[in-house]
Design an enzyme around this catalytic site. Structure first.
Site, PDB file in Angstrom:
ATOM      1  CG  HIS A   9       2.425  -3.137  22.237  1.00 11.15           C
ATOM      2  ND1 HIS A   9       2.134  -4.448  22.351  1.00 11.15           N
ATOM      3  CD2 HIS A   9       3.841  -3.326  22.518  1.00 11.15           C
ATOM      4  CE1 HIS A   9       3.257  -5.225  22.812  1.00 11.15           C
ATOM      5  NE2 HIS A   9       4.089  -4.397  23.068  1.00 11.15           N
ATOM      6  CG  ASP A  57       2.098  -8.771  21.623  1.00 16.04           C
ATOM      7  OD1 ASP A  57       1.315  -7.795  21.965  1.00 16.04           O
ATOM      8  OD2 ASP A  57       1.482  -9.852  21.917  1.00 16.04           O
TER       9      ASP A  57
END
Length: 220
Positions: A203, A207
């Site tokens: 992450h 995303d």
């Protein structure tokens, strides 16, 4: 009397290296896993066509999905990026690692320029790499340069799992078992071959929505 002799320390240097890398993956990434069901009926039919010809090396499901993943990675390049010295570096070639279980532990040989090769070529190359991995004959160069990794536990009956990212890559794709299941299509119940994909991504680099779009492209 009554004392149990502890087993000898059999931890190999390779096992210690694997342990260190797995721990680093957990500690150094912000890992998230997404799972998605995919209709693999056409994929199964394609592999059956190769089997029916009786010519050349039959591609494995990992080979076929590696080819599909390379195309999807071209559309979603952040999934093939890497975190390097506090910056994100994009891949300049589609080199995809394939996780191989060996007696000495997990190895990840790399299929190079996957997007430029036919399935027959990929099948022959990957089979040779897998055989070399299990025979302990892989070179260091054959395990370097991967931008994305695929790991397949489907042959063990596993449906979904949480694969660990192969640093410094941004993502790894886990393949589960392909199962015949009833589904509803156009109001009718039909039997389709279904596969669960497990995508773990970093992450820090990408995303959730872009990772989900990658999976959409892969199963389309």
């Amino acid at each position: 009397t009554g004392q149990v002799t502890p087993p000898p320390n059999t931890t190999s240097p390779r096992r210690r290296t694997i342990a260190a890398r797995m721990l680093a993956s957990r500690q150094e990434t912000a890992s998230v896993t997404l799972t998605r069901r995919a209709d693999a009926t056409n994929l199964v039919a394609l592999r059956q066509q190769f089997q029916a010809t009786g010519q050349g090396t039959v591609p494995s499901y990992t080979d076929i999905i590696a080819r599909l993943a390379a195309a999807a990675l071209r559309e979603h390049p952040m999934l093939a990026a890497r975190w390097e010295e506090q910056e994100i570096v994009l891949a300049d070639a589609m080199h995809i690692g394939i996780a191989v279980d060996t007696e000495g532990g997990l190895l990840v040989p790399v299929l190079r320029h996957v997007d430029r090769r036919s399935l027959s070529e990929l099948a022959a190359i990957s089979r040779e790499l897998v055989e070399r991995a299990r025979a302990g004959r892989l070179t260091a160069d054959e395990m370097q340069g991967g931008v994305f990794t695929i790991t397949n536990l489907g042959s063990y009956g596993i449906d979904a799992f949480t694969p660990l990212i192969h640093l410094p890559q941004a993502a790894i794709l886990g393949l589960g078992a392909i199962r015949s299941e009833p589904v509803v299509q156009a109001g009718q119940i039909v039997v389709r071959e279904l596969l669960t994909l497990s995508l773990t991504f970093d992450h820090r680099i990408v995303d959730g929505a872009p990772a989900a779009r990658f999976l959409q492209s892969l199963v389309a």
